[in-house]
Design an enzyme around this catalytic site. Structure first.
Site, PDB file in Angstrom:
ATOM      1  N   GLU A  97      -0.523   7.369  -1.287  1.00  0.00           N
ATOM      2  CA  GLU A  97      -1.454   7.693  -2.378  1.00  0.00           C
ATOM      3  C   GLU A  97      -0.777   8.548  -3.454  1.00  0.00           C
ATOM      4  OE1 GLU A  97      -4.606  10.255  -1.061  1.00  0.00           O
ATOM      5  OE2 GLU A  97      -5.953   9.588  -2.641  1.00  0.00           O
ATOM      6  N   GLU A 129       8.659   1.669  11.254  1.00  0.00           N
ATOM      7  CA  GLU A 129       9.744   2.631  11.009  1.00  0.00           C
ATOM      8  C   GLU A 129       9.087   4.001  11.005  1.00  0.00           C
ATOM      9  OE1 GLU A 129      12.780   1.722  10.864  1.00  0.00           O
ATOM     10  OE2 GLU A 129      12.722  -0.397  10.341  1.00  0.00           O
ATOM     11  N   GLY A 149       6.194   5.197   8.193  1.00  0.00           N
ATOM     12  CA  GLY A 149       5.375   6.399   8.086  1.00  0.00           C
ATOM     13  C   GLY A 149       5.397   7.166   9.391  1.00  0.00           C
ATOM     14  N   GLY A 150       4.379   7.966   9.603  1.00  0.00           N
ATOM     15  CA  GLY A 150       4.328   8.834  10.778  1.00  0.00           C
ATOM     16  C   GLY A 150       4.008   8.061  12.055  1.00  0.00           C
ATOM     17  N   THR A 159       0.201   7.443  12.817  1.00  0.00           N
ATOM     18  CA  THR A 159      -0.369   6.344  12.023  1.00  0.00           C
ATOM     19  C   THR A 159       0.150   5.009  12.552  1.00  0.00           C
ATOM     20  OG1 THR A 159      -0.093   7.842  10.144  1.00  0.00           O
ATOM     21  CG2 THR A 159      -0.798   5.618   9.642  1.00  0.00           C
ATOM     22  N   GLU A 215       8.468  16.710  14.788  1.00  0.00           N
ATOM     23  CA  GLU A 215       9.070  16.437  13.477  1.00  0.00           C
ATOM     24  C   GLU A 215       8.456  17.380  12.437  1.00  0.00           C
ATOM     25  OE1 GLU A 215       7.967  12.831  11.358  1.00  0.00           O
ATOM     26  OE2 GLU A 215      10.063  12.477  10.867  1.00  0.00           O
ATOM     27  N   LYS A 218       0.899  -1.164   0.000  1.00  0.00           N
ATOM     28  CA  LYS A 218       0.000   0.000   0.000  1.00  0.00           C
ATOM     29  C   LYS A 218       0.927   1.201   0.000  1.00  0.00           C
ATOM     30  CE  LYS A 218      -1.989   3.029   1.627  1.00  0.00           C
ATOM     31  NZ  LYS A 218      -1.648   4.354   1.056  1.00  0.00           N
ATOM     32  N   CYS A 277      13.330  10.637   7.397  1.00  0.00           N
ATOM     33  CA  CYS A 277      13.056  10.279   8.795  1.00  0.00           C
ATOM     34  C   CYS A 277      14.270  10.526   9.673  1.00  0.00           C
ATOM     35  CB  CYS A 277      12.617   8.821   8.876  1.00  0.00           C
ATOM     36  SG  CYS A 277      13.777   7.689   8.100  1.00  0.00           S
TER      37      CYS A 277
END
Ligand code: NAD
Length: 492
Positions: free
Chosen positions: A179, A251, A229-230, A233, A386, A176, A285
């Site tokens: 987007e 991560e 990702g964040g 999430t 961040e 996934k 990151c």
């Protein structure tokens, strides 16, 4: 790239448009669409997972001997290399990174497949010392359907980092992608298919994370999630995974300290600090986004650093001389601008940048100038949250103990950099810094052989490394009776 053609997505090995909403992938340097597609729908998620589970159970991939799977993965690496320039240009268009960086990402993706091909054919199970009349062993089995959820900042590399070890382990994988950057995952799936990975073992479902990602994570046939990702999430996904008792790797974000000691080699440190924060426009990151400089060196160092930051070449990502491209989107640039405004409201002062750059090539896309903010305290929000953009906060420090306390004072603990000529200090500080990765007299260097991940809010689990493949396998212990006599229990 043909702007009119609707891109197919890959649902369980079937290439067709998604059943979700139509949208375009946009080149962040110009704001122009570069590909049109329909997102996957939740029904597509269910179909892809069912087909992936079927493909996994058929065993054409999982039952192959490891050296046979390895051979296919070597071919994937080779095919990525053969198409390296085309892929690098496509990645540049999809997320706006300078071409020098996207070439490196493509090379890293190929190296990842090569590494996990080798890991696959050399992975050993173990015979354990028996404590009875048994042959005892510890073996590893594939898990089934694995979901790989990735962000937009380094697509081909972060997707390869999940896809290669998960396939090497024998699993089916559903990617996934973010987007807004779907193209590289689709390319990887097509290459895997051409290289000989059976249809259905790799799917790519572009679209909204809150809808598709969520449906994927909740699906009962999905047995493991690898997420980049964040942090917010990541925590949502981890909560769902807890209910399914499903292993996850995370991560996540960072606010990494980079520390310049009084005895640092200043040329090296200026270059390293700049590269650490401003490469990838700070959308990294591990960006070294909190700078601490020894007070006696502070004024001199900041003069050098800000002069060099002003000279960075910001502009056209297609130009190999460009060092910083645009940010990913208008929306993300607005977030970065809000953080700079917050920094000012917290009492910070702008040493350089703090605005959109002017000049050739910067007028259309989502560019933002390399920015350094001073006079903040480490506890300010601008120093704790961040930003994921080209914004560095710089602060002086007085002694080693204060430095370690400041560096560790963050919910994040992903990476850190230390610049010093004193190897004893480097060792002492390096061991006390809480972070998944510490760079000493260098920054943002990676090797697929070296495990990567974060502590605390920066993540859970590790990717990369020889044992990365076992992260996608279940461990099983086997006791195999060698008894000459029946077990001494029923007296028969
Ligand atoms: P994000 O968390 O918004 O999205 C990441 C992915 O998760 C996307 O594919 C998104 O569609 C999907 N997603 C969103 N909501 C979801 C949900 N509820 N359920 C399932 N999936 C969902 O992050 P982003 O803005 O795309 O990426 C930036 C973040 O990624 C930064 O915080 C950065 O530090 C982090 N990052 C971490 C690493 C690392 O290795 N530690 C590497 C790159 C980026």
């Amino acid at each position: 790239m043909n702007e009119k053609k609707l891109l197919d997505i890959c649902v369980g090995g079937v290439w067709r448009p998604g059943r979700g909403e139509a949208y375009a992938s946009v080149y962040p340097a110009t704001g122009q669409p570069i590909a049109h597609l329909r997102a996957a729908s939740v029904d597509d998620v269910h179909e892809a997972v069912a087909l992936a589970d079927d493909a996994f159970r058929r065993g054409e991939w999982a039952q192959k001997k490891p050296h046979e799977r390895a051979w296919v993965l070597y071919r994937v690496a080779q095919m990525i290399r053969e198409r390296a320039e085309e892929l690098a240009q496509k990645q540049r268009l999809d997320n706006g990174k300078p071409i020098t960086e996207t070439r490196a990402l493509v090379a890293s993706a190929a190296a990842t497949f090569q590494f996990y091909a080798a890991a696959c054919e050399s992975l050993e199970d173990s015979l354990t010392p028996a404590r009875g009349d048994c042959l005892t062993m510890s073996v590893h089995e594939p898990m089934g359907v694995v979901a790989a959820i990735t962000p937009w900042n380094s697509p081909i590399a972060s997707e390869a980092q999940k896809l290669a070890p998960a396939l090497a382990a024998g699993n089916a994988v559903i990617i996934k992608p973010a987007e807004i950057t779907p193209l590289m995952a689709l390319e990887l799936a097509a290459i895997c298919e051409l290289a000989g990975v059976p249809a259905g073992m790799v799917s790519v479902l572009p679209g909204k994370g809150s809808v598709l990602g969520d449906a994927l994570v909740r699906h009962p046939l999905v047995k493991r999630v690898a997420f980049t990702g964040g942090t917010r999430t990541g925590k949502q996904i981890a909560r769902i995974a807890a209910d399914k008792m499903m292993p996850v790797s995370m991560e996540l974000g960072g606010k990494s300290p980079t520390m310049v000691l009084a005895d640092a080699d200043i040329d090296h440190a200026v270059n390293g600090v700049l590269y650490g924060i401003f490469s990838s426009s700070g959308e990294s990151c591990v960006a070294g986004s909190r700078l601490f400089v020894a007070r006696p060196l502070y004024a001199q160092f900041m003069d050098r650093l800000s002069d060099a930051a002003r000279r960075l070449r910001v502009g056209d990502p297609a130009d190999p001389a460009t060092q910083m491209g645009p940010l990913i989107s208008e929306e993300h640039r607005a977030t970065v601008e809000r953080y700079v405004a917050l920094g000012l409201s917290e009492g910070g002062t702008i040493r350089t940048g703090g605005k959109r750059p002017e000049g050739k090539g910067c007028d259309q896309g989502y560019f933002y100038a390399p920015t350094i903010i001073e006079n903040l305290s480490n506890t300010d929000r601008t120093c704790q949250e961040e930003i994921f953009g080209p914004v560095l906060v710089a602060m002086p420090f007085d002694d080693e103990d204060a430095l370690i306390a400041l560096a560790n004072d963050s919910v994040y603990a992903l990476a850190a950099g230390i610049w010093t000529r004193d190897y004893k200090k480097a060792w002492r500080i390096g061991r006390q810094i809480q972070a998944g990765t510490v760079w000493i007299n260098t920054y943002k260097q990676f090797s697929i052989s070296t495990p990567f991940g974060g502590w605390r809010d920066s993540g859970l689990g590790r990717e990369k490394g020889r044992l990365g493949i076992q992260q996608y396998m279940e461990q099983k212990s086997i006791y195999w009776g060698m008894n000459a006599q029946p077990l001494p229990w029923a007296n028969c």
